[in-house]
Scaffold this motif. Structure first.
Motif, short mmCIF file in Angstrom:
data_model
loop_
_atom_site.label_atom_id
_atom_site.label_comp_id
_atom_site.label_asym_id
_atom_site.label_seq_id
_atom_site.Cartn_x
_atom_site.Cartn_y
_atom_site.Cartn_z
N PHE A 226 4.66 -0.68 30.72
CA PHE A 226 3.28 -1.16 30.83
C PHE A 226 3.27 -2.69 30.95
N PRO A 227 3.80 -3.23 32.05
CA PRO A 227 3.91 -4.69 32.18
C PRO A 227 2.57 -5.41 32.25
N ASP A 228 1.50 -4.69 32.57
CA ASP A 228 0.19 -5.32 32.72
C ASP A 228 -0.66 -5.25 31.45
N VAL A 229 -0.12 -4.65 30.38
CA VAL A 229 -0.87 -4.55 29.13
C VAL A 229 -0.57 -5.81 28.30
N ASP A 230 -1.49 -6.74 28.31
CA ASP A 230 -1.24 -8.05 27.71
C ASP A 230 -0.97 -7.98 26.21
N ARG A 231 -1.62 -7.05 25.51
CA ARG A 231 -1.46 -7.03 24.05
C ARG A 231 -0.03 -6.71 23.63
N LEU A 232 0.74 -6.04 24.49
CA LEU A 232 2.13 -5.74 24.16
C LEU A 232 3.01 -6.99 24.20
N LYS A 233 2.56 -8.02 24.90
CA LYS A 233 3.35 -9.24 25.02
C LYS A 233 3.41 -10.02 23.71
N ALA A 234 2.52 -9.72 22.77
CA ALA A 234 2.54 -10.39 21.47
C ALA A 234 3.67 -9.87 20.58
N HIS A 235 4.29 -8.75 20.96
CA HIS A 235 5.29 -8.10 20.12
C HIS A 235 6.70 -8.50 20.55
N GLY A 236 7.58 -8.68 19.54
CA GLY A 236 9.00 -8.87 19.80
C GLY A 236 9.68 -7.54 20.03
N GLU A 237 10.94 -7.59 20.42
CA GLU A 237 11.65 -6.35 20.78
C GLU A 237 11.93 -5.45 19.58
N ARG A 238 11.89 -6.00 18.34
CA ARG A 238 12.13 -5.17 17.15
C ARG A 238 10.83 -4.59 16.58
N SER A 239 9.73 -4.87 17.20
CA SER A 239 8.42 -4.47 16.68
C SER A 239 8.27 -2.95 16.62
N ARG A 240 7.88 -2.46 15.45
CA ARG A 240 7.59 -1.04 15.24
C ARG A 240 6.37 -0.91 14.34
N VAL A 241 5.53 0.06 14.64
CA VAL A 241 4.46 0.43 13.73
C VAL A 241 4.56 1.91 13.42
N ILE A 242 4.28 2.24 12.18
CA ILE A 242 4.15 3.63 11.74
C ILE A 242 2.69 3.81 11.35
N VAL A 243 2.05 4.85 11.85
CA VAL A 243 0.60 4.96 11.74
C VAL A 243 0.16 6.39 11.44
N SER A 244 -1.01 6.49 10.82
CA SER A 244 -1.61 7.81 10.60
C SER A 244 -2.04 8.44 11.90
N GLU A 245 -2.50 7.62 12.83
CA GLU A 245 -2.82 8.12 14.17
C GLU A 245 -2.64 6.99 15.17
N PRO A 246 -2.38 7.31 16.44
CA PRO A 246 -2.05 6.29 17.43
C PRO A 246 -3.12 5.20 17.56
N LEU A 247 -2.65 3.98 17.87
CA LEU A 247 -3.53 2.83 18.01
C LEU A 247 -4.06 2.67 19.42
#
Length: 278
Positions: A226-247
């Protein structure tokens, strides 16, 4: 009952996932399609670690009984803080009163804990569960929730030395107490625990119909897909989230965690292991 998320990776402002995603945790506090309750407005909590040299601090906490969508202080703090590991939780009270001490996450020394679900018929089993907590830890239980009691029971049974084993022993103790007192399915939920370096996230219930739990896909893969999704650019390569439901609804961005599984996120990455499947 509740919704939560846990983040680990390069330092990030919590607002990036708590506020600024299409289906953020604050959005879930108003509308949670996968939750038992649609609205989770009975308070919230944010817990985060900061790095001092090579050491992680004792976690800092901010809690409020306000609904997450209403509290301006939450917006201020989540934009101002930057952390390599943080928890966030929005609460739907299942019985215990709405007060700061009943809001997640809970903290003991360098450990944090939060929970979505419940210990069934808590009023019936509460006395026996509380009496199973180490007398030295008992005074540190400040609220009245089953979740905080489960945390201190796990600490009593070795969480600090063996997080997976400590949680397994505490859940088995709750199930033993429940069966003895006539509660058929005592344990329900998803749990997150951290020591400041690693996150352990558990999906388990006695009846094997647990609350939902997901973890994000590898960030480099997501950024490539998803190269055009700007919000993903704020994350580093080690970034992980665990969630109750998808964001978000990005296809393949989140992986559902199977029943009776623990997700471990550490410096080696993210992996799943069986948990209490016997």
């Amino acid at each position: 009952m509740c919704r939560w998320l846990a983040y680990s990776g390069e330092p990030l402002t919590p607002a990036t996932v708590v506020l600024d995603t299409p289906h953020s945790l604050v959005a879930q506090s108003l509308n949670s399609p996968l939750g038992k309750e649609t609205v989770n407005g009975d308070g919230f909590g944010l817990g985060w670690y900061v790095t001092d040299g090579h050491e992680r601090s004792r976690p800092w906490l901010f809690k409020s009984i306000e609904p997450a969508w209403y509290d301006e202080n939450l917006r201020e703090i989540t934009h101002a803080v930057e952390s390599p590991l943080f928890f966030a939780h929005v609460r739907a009270a299942s019985g215990p009163p709405i007060q700061d001490t009943n809001c997640h996450p809970f903290r003991h020394e360098n450990w944090m804990f939060m929970h979505n679900g419940g210990l069934r018929e808590w009023a019936r089993i509460r006395r026996d569960v509380m009496l199973a907590i180490d007398p030295d830890l008992f005074p540190k239980v400040l609220g009245t929730t089953d979740s905080e009691a489960l945390f201190y029971l796990a600490l009593t049974l070795g969480l600090s030395e063996d997080p997976v084993g400590g949680m397994a022993r505490s859940i088995r103790r709750v199930e033993e107490i429940g069966r003895r007192l006539g509660v058929e399915f005592p344990m329900q939920g998803s749990i997150a625990v951290s020591d400041g370096a690693t996150i352990w996230a558990f999906r388990y219930s006695t009846e094997h119909q647990s609350r939902t739990l997901f973890h994000s896909e590898d960030m480099r893969t997501l950024q490539q897909n998803f190269p055009d999704v700007d919000r993903l650019k704020a994350h580093g390569e080690r970034s992980r989230v665990i969630v109750s439901e998808p964001l978000s609804d990005l296809e393949g961005a989140f992986v559902e965690v199977p029943e009776s599984t623990v997700v471990i996120v550490d410096e080696e990455g993210c992996r799943q292991e069986p948990f209490l499947r016997d």
